[in-house]
Design an enzyme around this catalytic site. Structure first.
Site, PDB file in Angstrom:
ATOM      1  N   GLN A  55     -10.887   4.117   1.338  1.00  0.00           N
ATOM      2  CA  GLN A  55     -10.127   4.882   2.331  1.00  0.00           C
ATOM      3  C   GLN A  55      -8.951   5.624   1.712  1.00  0.00           C
ATOM      4  OE1 GLN A  55      -6.822   4.163   4.403  1.00  0.00           O
ATOM      5  NE2 GLN A  55      -7.756   3.546   6.330  1.00  0.00           N
TER       6      GLN A  55
ATOM      7  N   HIS B 259      -5.304  10.613   0.863  1.00  0.00           N
ATOM      8  CA  HIS B 259      -6.725  10.771   1.172  1.00  0.00           C
ATOM      9  C   HIS B 259      -7.382  11.878   0.339  1.00  0.00           C
ATOM     10  CE1 HIS B 259      -6.552   7.806   4.313  1.00  0.00           C
ATOM     11  NE2 HIS B 259      -5.510   8.415   4.831  1.00  0.00           N
TER      12      HIS B 259
ATOM     13  N   ARG C 125       0.848  -1.207   0.000  1.00  0.00           N
ATOM     14  CA  ARG C 125       0.000   0.000   0.000  1.00  0.00           C
ATOM     15  C   ARG C 125       0.876   1.248   0.000  1.00  0.00           C
ATOM     16  NH1 ARG C 125      -2.120   3.281   4.349  1.00  0.00           N
ATOM     17  NH2 ARG C 125      -4.246   4.062   3.970  1.00  0.00           N
TER      18      ARG C 125
END
Length: 313
Positions: A249, A200, A116
């Protein structure tokens, strides 16, 4: 039995030396660290204990390091008979929460967040995106200022941390121009953050597609304890929903203030920050000043918490 909520820190809480005291004090922690090194194919443990800090701070290293540290501490708490009533994590910390809730295997989670981190680094050109913390304005004020920032000036809400502390994310030029307008709108301060990308925000969507492919190959189980998701600030248990929200997310705001408000409504006896640093404990106090908090990050703080937990229970 006392009702506790466990919260797990995200990126930015890393520090050279973290986890070393727990590693030396508890055989199960040493075993997990050693297994993680094998799973990753390099010594994350050495990087955590010896640095250099610049290498540990890289997203692809900081994320598995923080997760490993948190889940190892959680493992010791479990051995001591402590089970949370609910969990949550800040951004990356959500993966630690999922391990604590039984949804993810610790070693699978370490490998997943290492990947990630790489995908997040690669999603947008280095130096072209950034983030900034806005102090002293509420969410509505900020949304009103940034609502027309788009294209090369794209700016989004990234972290809703606590009253008066919200982080924005987007292109470097967009965040700089938005910062000026937010100061004009009455912000006490707008502080540029030392980050490598626009996390984000909508600019992370390219990473989400690749991440979704890899996540589909990871076993995600139904959670045994409710996990309050960053995207919705609501409890989730079903594996399918957990997977969907982990993908979202990456490009959605972290609604941490709402999660903490939900914990207060659930009438927990204490909120426990499991992992390095005290950032989240500070946010708890800004949401509910009188809420009992513990930070568990070394043998001493762990024993302080265990002593309280076992009193009159």
């Amino acid at each position: 039995m006392k009702r506790t909520a466990f919260v797990f820190p995200g990126q930015g809480s890393q520090e050279v030396g973290m986890g070393k005291e727990m590693y030396e004090a508890y055989p199960s922690v040493k075993r997990l660290f050693d297994e993680a090194d094998k799973a990753l194919g390099f010594s994350l443990t050495t990087l955590m204990f010896e640095g250099p800090a610049e290498e540990l701070t890289k997203t692809e290293n900081a994320q598995p390091a923080l997760l490993l540290n948190s889940v190892a501490i959680n493992q010791v708490l479990k051995e001591q008979g402590v089970t949370p009533s609910m969990t949550a994590g800040h951004s990356l910390g959500e993966y630690s929460a999922l391990v604590a809730s039984g949804s993810l295997d610790p070693l699978e989670a370490v490998k997943l967040v290492h990947l990630r981190g790489k995908l997040m680094e690669e999603a947008y050109p280095t130096g072209k995106g950034t983030m900034a913390a806005v102090l002293g304005l509420n969410q509505e004020n900020i949304e009103d200022v940034i609502k027309d920032f788009d294209g090369e000036l794209a700016v989004d809400l990234a972290n809703i941390n606590c009253p008066g502390q919200i982080v924005i994310s987007g292109t470097k030029q967009g965040v700089e121009e938005a910062s000026d307008k937010l100061n004009e709108a009455g912000a006490k301060r707008v502080i540029p953050l030392n980050v490598s990308g626009p996390f984000h925000s909508r600019l992370m969507k390219p990473a989400s597609a690749d991440f979704s492919d890899h996540l589909s190959k990871t076993e995600v189980r139904d959670a045994e304890v409710p996990v309050y998701a960053n995207v919705t600030a609501s409890p989730v248990i079903e594996a399918e929903t957990i997977e969907k929200l982990l993908v979202e997310q990456l490009y959605s705001p972290v609604r941490f203030q709402q999660i903490l408000e939900a914990f207060v409504e659930e009438d927990v006896d204490a909120i426990i920050e499991v992992g390095h640093g005290k950032v989240l404990s500070g946010l708890v106090r800004k949401v509910k000043r009188r809420m009992k908090t513990f930070n568990v990050q070394n043998p001493e703080t762990l024993q302080d918490f265990i002593q309280w937990y076992k009193e009159d229970s």
